[in-house]
Design an enzyme around this catalytic site. Structure first.
Site, PDB file in Angstrom:
ATOM      1  N   HIS A   1       2.531   3.659  -8.895  1.00  0.00           N
ATOM      2  CA  HIS A   1       2.204   2.260  -9.228  1.00  0.00           C
ATOM      3  C   HIS A   1       3.333   1.623 -10.044  1.00  0.00           C
ATOM      4  CE1 HIS A   1      -1.589   2.739  -7.410  1.00  0.00           C
ATOM      5  NE2 HIS A   1      -2.141   3.488  -8.340  1.00  0.00           N
TER       6      HIS A   1
ATOM      7  N   LEU B   1      10.818 -19.732  -5.580  1.00  0.00           N
ATOM      8  CA  LEU B   1       9.774 -19.055  -4.812  1.00  0.00           C
ATOM      9  C   LEU B   1       8.376 -19.326  -5.378  1.00  0.00           C
ATOM     10  CD1 LEU B   1       9.262 -16.771  -2.572  1.00  0.00           C
ATOM     11  CD2 LEU B   1       9.139 -15.208  -4.515  1.00  0.00           C
TER      12      LEU B   1
ATOM     13  N   ASP C   1       0.836  -1.200   0.000  1.00  0.00           N
ATOM     14  CA  ASP C   1       0.000   0.000   0.000  1.00  0.00           C
ATOM     15  C   ASP C   1       0.874   1.254   0.000  1.00  0.00           C
ATOM     16  OD1 ASP C   1      -2.368   1.367  -0.023  1.00  0.00           O
ATOM     17  OD2 ASP C   1      -2.715   1.219   2.129  1.00  0.00           O
TER      18      ASP C   1
HETATM   19  C1  IPE Z   1      -5.630  -2.647  -0.512  1.00  0.00           C
HETATM   20  O1  IPE Z   1      -5.207  -1.339  -0.614  1.00  0.00           O
HETATM   21  C2  IPE Z   1      -5.597  -3.304  -1.849  1.00  0.00           C
HETATM   22  C3  IPE Z   1      -4.284  -3.452  -2.448  1.00  0.00           C
HETATM   23  C4  IPE Z   1      -3.135  -3.197  -1.903  1.00  0.00           C
HETATM   24  C5  IPE Z   1      -4.300  -3.969  -3.806  1.00  0.00           C
HETATM   25  P1  IPE Z   1      -6.242  -0.128  -0.755  1.00  0.00           P
HETATM   26  O2  IPE Z   1      -5.430   1.100  -0.765  1.00  0.00           O
HETATM   27  O3  IPE Z   1      -7.128  -0.352  -1.923  1.00  0.00           O
HETATM   28  O4  IPE Z   1      -7.109  -0.276   0.570  1.00  0.00           O
HETATM   29  P2  IPE Z   1      -8.001   0.783   1.326  1.00  0.00           P
HETATM   30  O5  IPE Z   1      -8.964   1.332   0.326  1.00  0.00           O
HETATM   31  O6  IPE Z   1      -7.077   1.853   1.830  1.00  0.00           O
HETATM   32  O7  IPE Z   1      -8.637   0.026   2.438  1.00  0.00           O
HETATM   33  C1  IPE Z   2      -1.391   0.390  -3.418  1.00  0.00           C
HETATM   34  O1  IPE Z   2      -1.207   1.759  -3.434  1.00  0.00           O
HETATM   35  C2  IPE Z   2      -1.604  -0.189  -4.793  1.00  0.00           C
HETATM   36  C3  IPE Z   2      -2.997  -0.540  -5.106  1.00  0.00           C
HETATM   37  C4  IPE Z   2      -3.986  -0.553  -4.275  1.00  0.00           C
HETATM   38  C5  IPE Z   2      -3.272  -0.912  -6.477  1.00  0.00           C
HETATM   39  P1  IPE Z   2      -2.424   2.774  -3.379  1.00  0.00           P
HETATM   40  O2  IPE Z   2      -2.833   3.094  -4.779  1.00  0.00           O
HETATM   41  O3  IPE Z   2      -3.507   2.258  -2.535  1.00  0.00           O
HETATM   42  O4  IPE Z   2      -1.751   4.047  -2.749  1.00  0.00           O
HETATM   43  P2  IPE Z   2      -2.381   4.978  -1.626  1.00  0.00           P
HETATM   44  O5  IPE Z   2      -2.799   4.085  -0.511  1.00  0.00           O
HETATM   45  O6  IPE Z   2      -3.531   5.685  -2.253  1.00  0.00           O
HETATM   46  O7  IPE Z   2      -1.263   5.888  -1.260  1.00  0.00           O
HETATM   47 MG    MG Z   3      -4.019   2.438  -0.581  1.00  0.00          MG
END
Ligand code: IPE
Ligand code: IPE
Ligand code: MG
Length: 250
Positions: A40, A134, A23
């Site tokens: 990303h 892995l 995240d």
């Molecule tokens: C969880 O992250 C999903 C992934 C890492 C793919 P999100 O950023 O989508 O989760 P929330 O919305 O903060 O709970």
């Molecule tokens: C995690 O990073 C990747 C995905 C959920 C695809 P985020 O896109 O959730 O990044 P934040 O949490 O908004 O910073």
């Molecule tokens: Mg996120």
């Protein structure tokens, strides 16, 4: 791997299976004045690095959350960018998997993905299924509630078809119907970037897993951070509902 680093690792019990909620890509990019999609792209490069490091450290299974069933709610241009990253990632992964002998499996409901991505996923799984390195699971269009519901529907169908009896359904049988069948439950779950929740990740499988949360955003999560997580995991006292065994004074 440096000698100092190797020594820190030698004294540790390395978790067999690590699950990661990667995240913070968006916030990491924004903090640099860059668009979320840049985060990303960097995040996906980091997945490659961490796969290699995890295997070097002795981790046998790594499961990463790449796209959740809820992530479709993001703006269309972000979803499109994530899909195109996944499309490219599947190609790169085919090469890295061959190089590192990695066995790749995608968990989640791939039926909602574009046909070309689905095709690449199947190719990748097929090409790597005999590999002995892995075990790398990528969760795409994954939601734990969705996974459990899909399992329940298939079990119900098998009951109606007379293949199994309802009274025979136990945890072991149920697990056969999950996307993670034949994969041991995670020992350690890591979530980067400060949020303290599961966001619909592996609800069944994480029943007895140790959790580690860090403020470090995913693109900055290095092997050093992974080592810190493993060190903290080592300081935990896993009990599985039992009691701690007292050392006998003899
Ligand atoms: C969880 O992250 C999903 C992934 C890492 C793919 P999100 O950023 O989508 O989760 P929330 O919305 O903060 O709970
Ligand atoms: C995690 O990073 C990747 C995905 C959920 C695809 P985020 O896109 O959730 O990044 P934040 O949490 O908004 O910073
Ligand atoms: Mg996120």
């Amino acid at each position: 791997m440096s000698l100092r680093y190797r020594r820190r690792l030698d004294n540790m019990n390395v978790p067999q299976h690590v699950a990661i909620i990667l995240d913070g890509n968006g916030r990491w990019a924004r903090a640099k004045g860059m668009p979320r999609n840049y985060g990303h792209a960097q995040g996906s490069k980091n997945v490659e690095r961490i796969c290699e490091e995890a295997w070097r450290m002795g981790i046998k299974y790594l499961t990463v959350y790449a796209f959740s069933t809820e992530n479709w709610n993001r703006p269309k241009d972000e979803v499109d960018a994530l899909m195109s990253l996944l499309r490219n990632y599947m190609k790169t992964c085919l090469k890295t998997a061959a190089k590192n002998d990695m066995k790749v499996r995608v968990i989640g409901d791939i039926s909602r993905l574009d046909e070309d991505i689905r095709k690449r996923i199947l190719e990748l799984e097929e090409a790597t299924k005999e590999n002995g390195g892995l075990n790398f699971q990528i969760a795409i269009n994954y939601g734990s509630r969705d996974e459990i519901l899909r399992a329940v529907r298939r079990i119900a169908d098998d009951c109606i078809a007379g293949k199994i009896k309802t009274e025979a359904i136990d945890e072991e049988i149920f697990e056969h119907y999950l996307d993670t069948h034949d994969i041991p439950d995670p020992d350690l779950m890591i979530r980067t970037s400060g949020e303290l929740r599961l966001s619909n990740y592996l609800l069944w499988q994480l029943a007895y897993t140790e959790f580690y949360f860090t403020d470090v955003p995913w693109p900055d999560f290095t092997k050093e951070e992974l080592l810190k997580a493993i060190e903290q995991y080592n300081a935990r006292d896993r009990r599985y509902g039992g009691v701690k065994e007292e050392k006998q004074n003899v």
